[in-house]
Design a protein around this motif. Structure first.
Motif, PDB file in Angstrom:
ATOM      1  N   GLN A 194       0.827  -1.215   0.000  1.00  0.00           N
ATOM      2  CA  GLN A 194       0.000   0.000   0.000  1.00  0.00           C
ATOM      3  C   GLN A 194       0.855   1.256   0.000  1.00  0.00           C
ATOM      4  OE1 GLN A 194      -3.743   0.040   2.414  1.00  0.00           O
ATOM      5  NE2 GLN A 194      -2.735  -1.752   3.299  1.00  0.00           N
ATOM      6  N   GLN A 195       1.908   1.248   0.836  1.00  0.00           N
ATOM      7  CA  GLN A 195       2.767   2.432   0.920  1.00  0.00           C
ATOM      8  C   GLN A 195       3.490   2.695  -0.401  1.00  0.00           C
ATOM      9  OE1 GLN A 195       3.005   4.549   3.329  1.00  0.00           O
ATOM     10  NE2 GLN A 195       2.248   3.522   5.159  1.00  0.00           N
ATOM     11  N   VAL A 196       4.004   1.626  -1.010  1.00  0.00           N
ATOM     12  CA  VAL A 196       4.859   1.796  -2.185  1.00  0.00           C
ATOM     13  C   VAL A 196       4.044   1.970  -3.460  1.00  0.00           C
ATOM     14  CG1 VAL A 196       6.620   0.674  -3.636  1.00  0.00           C
ATOM     15  CG2 VAL A 196       6.781   0.528  -1.134  1.00  0.00           C
ATOM     16  N   TYR A 197       2.972   1.182  -3.610  1.00  0.00           N
ATOM     17  CA  TYR A 197       2.270   1.142  -4.906  1.00  0.00           C
ATOM     18  C   TYR A 197       0.865   1.732  -4.879  1.00  0.00           C
ATOM     19  CZ  TYR A 197       6.022  -2.103  -6.090  1.00  0.00           C
ATOM     20  OH  TYR A 197       7.253  -2.666  -6.318  1.00  0.00           O
ATOM     21  N   GLU A 198       0.323   2.001  -3.720  1.00  0.00           N
ATOM     22  CA  GLU A 198      -1.064   2.471  -3.683  1.00  0.00           C
ATOM     23  C   GLU A 198      -1.194   3.713  -2.814  1.00  0.00           C
ATOM     24  OE1 GLU A 198      -3.874  -0.733  -3.365  1.00  0.00           O
ATOM     25  OE2 GLU A 198      -2.799  -1.909  -4.858  1.00  0.00           O
ATOM     26  N   SER A 199      -0.225   4.605  -2.941  1.00  0.00           N
ATOM     27  CA  SER A 199      -0.260   5.880  -2.202  1.00  0.00           C
ATOM     28  C   SER A 199      -0.043   7.041  -3.153  1.00  0.00           C
ATOM     29  CB  SER A 199       0.836   5.906  -1.132  1.00  0.00           C
ATOM     30  OG  SER A 199       0.710   4.822  -0.265  1.00  0.00           O
ATOM     31  N   HIS A 200      -0.485   6.881  -4.400  1.00  0.00           N
ATOM     32  CA  HIS A 200      -0.225   7.908  -5.401  1.00  0.00           C
ATOM     33  C   HIS A 200      -1.243   9.038  -5.327  1.00  0.00           C
ATOM     34  CE1 HIS A 200       2.734   5.331  -7.112  1.00  0.00           C
ATOM     35  NE2 HIS A 200       1.872   4.419  -7.486  1.00  0.00           N
ATOM     36  N   GLU A 214       8.922  12.215 -10.439  1.00  0.00           N
ATOM     37  CA  GLU A 214       8.808  11.016  -9.593  1.00  0.00           C
ATOM     38  C   GLU A 214       7.562  10.219  -9.932  1.00  0.00           C
ATOM     39  OE1 GLU A 214       9.333  11.774  -5.272  1.00  0.00           O
ATOM     40  OE2 GLU A 214       7.724  13.224  -5.507  1.00  0.00           O
ATOM     41  N   HIS A 215       6.578  10.851 -10.528  1.00  0.00           N
ATOM     42  CA  HIS A 215       5.333  10.144 -10.825  1.00  0.00           C
ATOM     43  C   HIS A 215       5.415   9.253 -12.057  1.00  0.00           C
ATOM     44  CE1 HIS A 215       3.794  13.750  -8.453  1.00  0.00           C
ATOM     45  NE2 HIS A 215       3.616  12.704  -7.685  1.00  0.00           N
ATOM     46  N   THR A 216       6.537   9.309 -12.780  1.00  0.00           N
ATOM     47  CA  THR A 216       6.661   8.479 -13.986  1.00  0.00           C
ATOM     48  C   THR A 216       7.125   7.066 -13.656  1.00  0.00           C
ATOM     49  OG1 THR A 216       8.960   9.130 -14.357  1.00  0.00           O
ATOM     50  CG2 THR A 216       7.263  10.458 -15.434  1.00  0.00           C
ATOM     51  N   ASP A 217       7.507   6.836 -12.425  1.00  0.00           N
ATOM     52  CA  ASP A 217       8.044   5.546 -12.026  1.00  0.00           C
ATOM     53  C   ASP A 217       7.086   4.409 -12.402  1.00  0.00           C
ATOM     54  OD1 ASP A 217      10.215   4.224 -10.842  1.00  0.00           O
ATOM     55  OD2 ASP A 217       8.960   3.759  -9.104  1.00  0.00           O
ATOM     56  N   GLY A 218       7.599   3.423 -13.106  1.00  0.00           N
ATOM     57  CA  GLY A 218       6.802   2.248 -13.475  1.00  0.00           C
ATOM     58  C   GLY A 218       6.047   2.383 -14.787  1.00  0.00           C
ATOM     59  N   MET A 219       5.931   3.594 -15.331  1.00  0.00           N
ATOM     60  CA  MET A 219       5.119   3.779 -16.535  1.00  0.00           C
ATOM     61  C   MET A 219       5.722   3.100 -17.760  1.00  0.00           C
ATOM     62  SD  MET A 219       3.564   7.595 -16.216  1.00  0.00           S
ATOM     63  CE  MET A 219       2.631   8.072 -14.732  1.00  0.00           C
ATOM     64  N   ILE A 220       7.039   2.907 -17.747  1.00  0.00           N
ATOM     65  CA  ILE A 220       7.707   2.260 -18.877  1.00  0.00           C
ATOM     66  C   ILE A 220       7.253   0.808 -19.035  1.00  0.00           C
ATOM     67  CG2 ILE A 220       9.704   1.504 -17.532  1.00  0.00           C
ATOM     68  CD1 ILE A 220      11.402   2.076 -19.975  1.00  0.00           C
ATOM     69  N   ASN A 221       6.680   0.246 -17.980  1.00  0.00           N
ATOM     70  CA  ASN A 221       6.229  -1.144 -18.084  1.00  0.00           C
ATOM     71  C   ASN A 221       5.034  -1.301 -19.011  1.00  0.00           C
ATOM     72  OD1 ASN A 221       8.245  -2.030 -16.338  1.00  0.00           O
ATOM     73  ND2 ASN A 221       7.000  -1.557 -14.548  1.00  0.00           N
ATOM     74  N   TYR A 222       4.285  -0.221 -19.258  1.00  0.00           N
ATOM     75  CA  TYR A 222       3.123  -0.336 -20.146  1.00  0.00           C
ATOM     76  C   TYR A 222       3.535  -0.655 -21.583  1.00  0.00           C
ATOM     77  CZ  TYR A 222       0.179   1.068 -16.281  1.00  0.00           C
ATOM     78  OH  TYR A 222      -0.467   1.107 -15.081  1.00  0.00           O
ATOM     79  N   SER A 239      14.941   5.753 -20.609  1.00  0.00           N
ATOM     80  CA  SER A 239      14.961   4.515 -19.825  1.00  0.00           C
ATOM     81  C   SER A 239      14.581   3.372 -20.744  1.00  0.00           C
ATOM     82  CB  SER A 239      13.948   4.571 -18.684  1.00  0.00           C
ATOM     83  OG  SER A 239      14.089   5.755 -17.964  1.00  0.00           O
ATOM     84  N   PHE A 240      15.282   2.257 -20.600  1.00  0.00           N
ATOM     85  CA  PHE A 240      15.016   1.076 -21.426  1.00  0.00           C
ATOM     86  C   PHE A 240      14.544  -0.082 -20.556  1.00  0.00           C
ATOM     87  CE2 PHE A 240      18.360   3.355 -23.706  1.00  0.00           C
ATOM     88  CZ  PHE A 240      17.904   3.335 -25.019  1.00  0.00           C
ATOM     89  N   ARG A 241      13.626  -0.892 -21.117  1.00  0.00           N
ATOM     90  CA  ARG A 241      13.267  -2.158 -20.482  1.00  0.00           C
ATOM     91  C   ARG A 241      13.256  -3.238 -21.545  1.00  0.00           C
ATOM     92  NH1 ARG A 241      13.972   0.714 -16.896  1.00  0.00           N
ATOM     93  NH2 ARG A 241      12.749   1.094 -15.017  1.00  0.00           N
ATOM     94  N   SER A 242      13.760  -4.394 -21.166  1.00  0.00           N
ATOM     95  CA  SER A 242      13.771  -5.525 -22.087  1.00  0.00           C
ATOM     96  C   SER A 242      12.878  -6.614 -21.541  1.00  0.00           C
ATOM     97  CB  SER A 242      15.199  -6.053 -22.220  1.00  0.00           C
ATOM     98  OG  SER A 242      15.191  -7.304 -22.868  1.00  0.00           O
TER      99      SER A 242
END
Ligand SMILES: [Mn+2]
Length: 326
Positions: free
Chosen positions: A195-201, A242-250, A274-277
């Motif tokens: 909740q703290q890390v992923y659901e406190s946006h 800071e709010h872009t964190d994780g968006m590259i996964n889409y 940022s790159f993701r493979s």
């Protein structure tokens, strides 16, 4: 059984034991592993009565502010100290210009899991096989402070949780799960951390996400995809980087996409990529073509040029790389 060479680990423990004053520092734009692994080490050293300065050039992201000790992070460096511990990065440069230029440390210990090893540290506990720097600090903690409690445990758990993408990536090894299991046994509540890390946006993050997803581009081959984010989007949605964190996964989540990248405008004519493979392509070497680095599946670099040009340039390079690996 330790993963480290016994002699190297003993030298690391000796450096820590001899030091009265320690600076614990980590990379710019800290992530959960940077914050959690640094805090865990710092709390153990504080508990042993040492003077500890926690340094980061950039503030702790809001979703890691709940971590015990997070308020201790600052950007003040003491005049001198016995030992500089550099975590989750292999060079002072990655911790920012100020730390790179600072010459106050008598010794240096590097704890990291990136592919590029430190050249300047007296002792390096580096293992690219480790899921997170937090996993390395966990193993060090079993020697340094075997009875460590909740405050250290929740920092280490968060480090491993975030660097394994919530135990979804290929670095979620039996060793990572075993460490996490022990940390839960020491009092960590996984749902509370989630909740703290992923659901406190803030709502602004979702508004930004909606704008970012509109920029989606997929290459004609279907094997590369990108999104981007501009200063204007931040301003219009009331959000920030800071709010872009994780968006590259889409973009990576699209069937058939092997390499995804996200381009962020960081200033006039300046971008961060940022790159993701998905696993087959090593994006660390891809990022290295532009002077960056990272891991096999997650890497980044900085590039000059305006955003549309950078997107085109990166697509062209990714296509070349995918053709080679076809
Ligand atoms: Mn890490």
């Amino acid at each position: 059984m330790s993963r480290f060479d016994r002699e190297v680990e003993n030298r690391a423990l000796a450096l820590l034991a001899m030091a009265d004053s320690v600076v614990v520092a980590t990379h710019v734009d800290p992530d959960g592993d940077a914050v959690g692994s640094s805090l865990a080490l710092a709390l153990m050293l504080l508990d042993q009565g040492k003077r500890v300065t926690l340094y980061d050039r950039d503030p702790v992201p809001y979703n890691f502010a709940f971590l015990p000790g997070a308020e201790r992070f600052g950007r003040q460096l003491p005049e001198s100290c016995d030992l500089l511990c550099l975590l989750d990065c292999s060079s002072r440069e990655r911790a920012g210009e100020e730390l790179a230029a600072w010459a106050g440390a008598r010794n240096m210990l590097c704890i990291d899991h990136h592919l590029t090893a430190s050249v300047e540290a007296e002792v390096s506990l580096v293992d690219p096989e480790a899921s997170a720097t937090g996993e390395l600090v966990y193993e060090l903690a079993l020697e340094l402070a075997p009875g460590f409690g909740f405050a250290v445990a929740v920092n280490l758990y968060t480090a491993i949780l975030t660097d394994t993408g919530s135990f979804r990536y290929s670095n979620a090894t039996p060793t990572a799960f075993a460490a996490a299991g022990e940390l839960v046994r020491r009092g960590v509540d996984p749902w509370e951390v989630t909740q703290q890390v992923y659901e406190s946006h803030p709502a602004a993050r979702l508004r930004l996400l909606a704008r970012v997803l509109e920029t989606l581009k997929v290459s004609p081959s279907g094997r590369a995809a990108s999104v981007w984010v501009t200063e204007e989007m931040f301003a219009e949605t009331g959000s920030n980087s800071e709010h872009t964190d994780g968006m590259i996964n889409y973009p990576r989540s699209i069937a058939g996409v092997e390499v995804a990248f996200m381009v962020r405008e960081t200033g006039p004519g300046e971008c961060k990529v940022s790159f993701r493979s998905r696993g087959r392509v090593n994006v660390a070497s891809l990022a290295a073509e532009f002077g960056g680095g990272g891991h096999h599946n997650a890497a980044g670099c900085r590039m000059g040029g305006c955003l549309p040009d950078v997107v085109e340039e990166v697509f062209a390079m990714v296509d070349r790389c995918l053709q080679k690996s076809a």
